[in-house]
Enzyme design. Structure first.
Site, PDB file in Angstrom:
ATOM      1  N   ARG A 192       0.800  -1.222   0.000  1.00  0.00           N
ATOM      2  CA  ARG A 192       0.000   0.000   0.000  1.00  0.00           C
ATOM      3  C   ARG A 192       0.835   1.274   0.000  1.00  0.00           C
ATOM      4  O   ARG A 192       0.475   2.264  -0.645  1.00  0.00           O
ATOM      5  CB  ARG A 192      -0.944   0.003   1.205  1.00  0.00           C
ATOM      6  CG  ARG A 192      -2.120  -0.930   1.039  1.00  0.00           C
ATOM      7  CD  ARG A 192      -3.030  -0.888   2.243  1.00  0.00           C
ATOM      8  NE  ARG A 192      -4.252  -1.646   2.000  1.00  0.00           N
ATOM      9  CZ  ARG A 192      -5.211  -1.828   2.896  1.00  0.00           C
ATOM     10  NH1 ARG A 192      -5.078  -1.320   4.119  1.00  0.00           N
ATOM     11  NH2 ARG A 192      -6.302  -2.518   2.594  1.00  0.00           N
ATOM     12  N   HIS A 242      -5.605   5.811   6.766  1.00  0.00           N
ATOM     13  CA  HIS A 242      -6.472   4.642   6.849  1.00  0.00           C
ATOM     14  C   HIS A 242      -6.260   3.823   8.111  1.00  0.00           C
ATOM     15  O   HIS A 242      -7.211   3.325   8.696  1.00  0.00           O
ATOM     16  CB  HIS A 242      -6.228   3.757   5.626  1.00  0.00           C
ATOM     17  CG  HIS A 242      -7.166   2.595   5.516  1.00  0.00           C
ATOM     18  ND1 HIS A 242      -8.530   2.744   5.442  1.00  0.00           N
ATOM     19  CD2 HIS A 242      -6.920   1.253   5.447  1.00  0.00           C
ATOM     20  CE1 HIS A 242      -9.101   1.553   5.336  1.00  0.00           C
ATOM     21  NE2 HIS A 242      -8.159   0.633   5.359  1.00  0.00           N
ATOM     22  N   ARG A 253       1.128  -2.335   7.596  1.00  0.00           N
ATOM     23  CA  ARG A 253       0.170  -3.417   7.821  1.00  0.00           C
ATOM     24  C   ARG A 253      -0.186  -4.140   6.532  1.00  0.00           C
ATOM     25  O   ARG A 253      -0.456  -3.518   5.509  1.00  0.00           O
ATOM     26  CB  ARG A 253      -1.109  -2.840   8.446  1.00  0.00           C
ATOM     27  CG  ARG A 253      -2.237  -3.839   8.619  1.00  0.00           C
ATOM     28  CD  ARG A 253      -3.455  -3.175   9.212  1.00  0.00           C
ATOM     29  NE  ARG A 253      -4.029  -2.191   8.325  1.00  0.00           N
ATOM     30  CZ  ARG A 253      -5.040  -2.434   7.489  1.00  0.00           C
ATOM     31  NH1 ARG A 253      -5.571  -3.634   7.414  1.00  0.00           N
ATOM     32  NH2 ARG A 253      -5.520  -1.470   6.722  1.00  0.00           N
TER      33      ARG A 253
END
Length: 534
Positions: free
Chosen positions: A289, A348, A383
């Site tokens: 990401r 996020h 993550r």
């Protein structure tokens, strides 16, 4: 920390001290409460349970090695790779090994995970996963479905009392021992003391401290600041994950365009129709990401724009397969069947938080933490997709087991009714509202996808100035958390995972380790920084 209950109104005069008080009504808090049943538990929630929880907004699902083609070891290795060298390997191993059992727990609570005609769970693949292992509900509705099922289970459990509309402000205790929670009713000024034999912090993340975020307004870092002010060690605060594909349609929070869309073949293009992930990473749109977020950020900064093209890969299936994203696009006047979807990175998830061990214990006695407010070491610097719901349920269950082992056999509890109406929204003065705007803007601009020494020092100065006009403890808590993040980012002079420094663009092998700080240390850094700026 030296706050006693003597100066505040008791929440329930004449009653025994609660066995357990849980601050937070999201996935971690509700799951922990259910696992503690029939031990008496009180859940304190800022908003009606489920409504203010980021968990309810999760679209992708929960990652677990369930398929015969998959394995716990592969899931573990994918998680470690995404974490960029600073995950706690033992924690990751334990989390991935307990994943399938926690999914079975969720099924037992009535979560309607997608299944095939033979009753087998249907699995999807997301970025940086080597196998399909994400358990979903109707494509993009996992978070809501999980929360709906747990809320129903909690409401039916007589040992669990839910108090909605109370904002946690401070912990009660003496020295390093936490003995309860001090909370204020929304819209009121009176503080109420909730003494407890054990306190579980499950207050969620920090997303709404950023101007561009996918998180609800309740995700504002209150719990993290409460723990820091009480003296808890904070770990990895600099590592903030920005989802690459929030819909850039002027909404606050920004609607999320789930990563599962790219898992189904949707591609990223700029205004010229160029697929700009080519040449950046071998996995293209399914790269980690942070890499995708920086690529999109670059296209936007340089005026080319960034769009998610779902027309060929999903097309007419969009409304049925991804109803949440479809509805958000329609609300913005877009039809994802035939239109490109404008996207931008948005805050996020926070990998950092209150430092905990494998059982969720913090550095303060009698305080546990679970969910996004905790830093277990499972995520490292970045993550892995859909590991957040997994971490929440795994460590919530571990906390419940730990508390059960430490305390005597529980008595059954049938709570008396208590007026728990949320009350009116908090009335903030104009200066405090302006201070919040300053905080959100400076974090997005200077502690966002790209960071530098100059920008981080400016952020600390701006936050310190904004904090000086704040009166309410809840607003001050937001400022404290903002300082913790910016200070940690200033101290890490390298780029790793979700933390990218333009002045230190490479990883530094000597810094391949977690960061730790207390609020006292951060305040000293802020003071030093202000002297330099002045």
């Amino acid at each position: 920390m030296a706050i006693s209950t003597d100066d505040f109104v008791p929440a329930y005069p004449g009653k025994d001290v609660d066995d357990v008080v849980i601050l937070g009504g999201g996935l971690a808090g509700l799951f922990c409460a259910l696992k503690l049943s029939p031990r008496p538990v009180t859940i304190i929630s800022n908003a009606p349970i489920g409504q203010g929880a980021s968990s309810a907004w999760a679209q992708g699902g929960i990652a677990a090695a369930i398929s015969e083609k998959d394995s716990v070891e592969k899931h573990r290795d994918d998680t470690l790779a995404a974490g960029c060298g600073i995950c706690e390997e033992n924690i990751v191993d334990q989390m991935t090994r307990e994943g399938s059992e926690r999914v079975r727990d969720l099924l037992s609570y009535g979560v309607p995970f997608d299944q095939d005609l033979e009753g087998r769970l249907q699995l999807s693949r997301e970025a940086a996963h080597s196998h399909s292992r994400v358990v979903r509900v109707r494509g993009d509705m996992a978070g809501k479905a999980i929360m709906d099922a747990l809320i129903t289970a909690v409401r039916r459990t007589p040992s669990i009392r839910v108090l909605e509309g109370y904002i946690g402000e401070s912990f009660i205790g003496e020295g390093r021992y936490v003995t309860g929670v001090l909370a204020r009713r929304r819209g009121g000024l009176e503080r109420m003391a909730f003494p407890a034999k054990a306190v579980v912090l499950a207050s969620g993340g920090i997303g709404h401290l950023y101007a561009m975020t996918t998180n609800p307004g309740e995700a504002n870092g209150h719990g993290l600041a409460m723990a820091a002010r009480a003296g808890a060690v904070i770990s990895d605060a600099e590592f903030v994950q920005f989802h690459p594909t929030a819909l850039d349609v002027g909404s606050d929070p920004a609607p999320l365009a789930t990563e599962a869309l790219r898992g189904e073949g949707a591609i990223l293009v700029n205004k010229a129709g160029e697929r700009f992930m080519e040449g950046i990473h071998a996995d293209l749109e399914l790269a980690p990401r942070d890499i995708v977020a920086r690529a999109i950020h670059r296209e936007i900064l340089e005026g080319r724009g960034a769009y998610l093209d779902c027309r060929d890969a999903i097309g007419a299936r969009f409304k049925d397969d991804f109803p949440t994203v479809f509805a958000a696009a329609q609300s913005a006047g877009l039809d994802p069947v035939k239109d490109l979807l404008p996207v931008a990175p948005a805050e996020h998830y926070h990998m950092g938080g209150v430092l905990t061990d494998a059982n969720g214990r913090t550095s303060l006695d009698n305080l546990w933490a679970a969910g996004e407010v905790a830093s277990t070491g499972a995520h490292g610097a970045n993550r892995l997709a859909s590991n957040s719901l997994l971490e929440a349920v795994v460590f919530a269950a571990r906390i419940a087991e730990d508390i059960q082992g430490l305390m005597p056999t529980p008595r059954s509890a049938f709570w008396d009714e208590m007026d728990a109406a949320p009350g009116l929204p908090s009335q903030r003065n104009i200066e405090e509202r302006d201070a919040i705007t300053v905080l959100r803007n400076t974090l997005s601009e200077n502690v966002g996808v790209l960071r530098s020494r100059e920008g981080l020092r400016k952020a600390l100065a701006d936050i310190q100035k904004a904090e000086s006009v704040c009166v309410r403890q809840s607003i001050q808590n937001m400022m404290v958390t903002g300082k913790l993040i910016a200070a940690a980012a200033l101290m890490r002079e390298e780029s790793r995972g979700g933390h990218f420094r333009t002045d230190f663009p490479d990883e530094n092998p000597a810094m391949a380790k977690r960061s730790y700080a207390t609020l006292k240390e951060v305040n000293a850094l802020v003071a030093e920084n202000l002297e330099t700026v002045i």
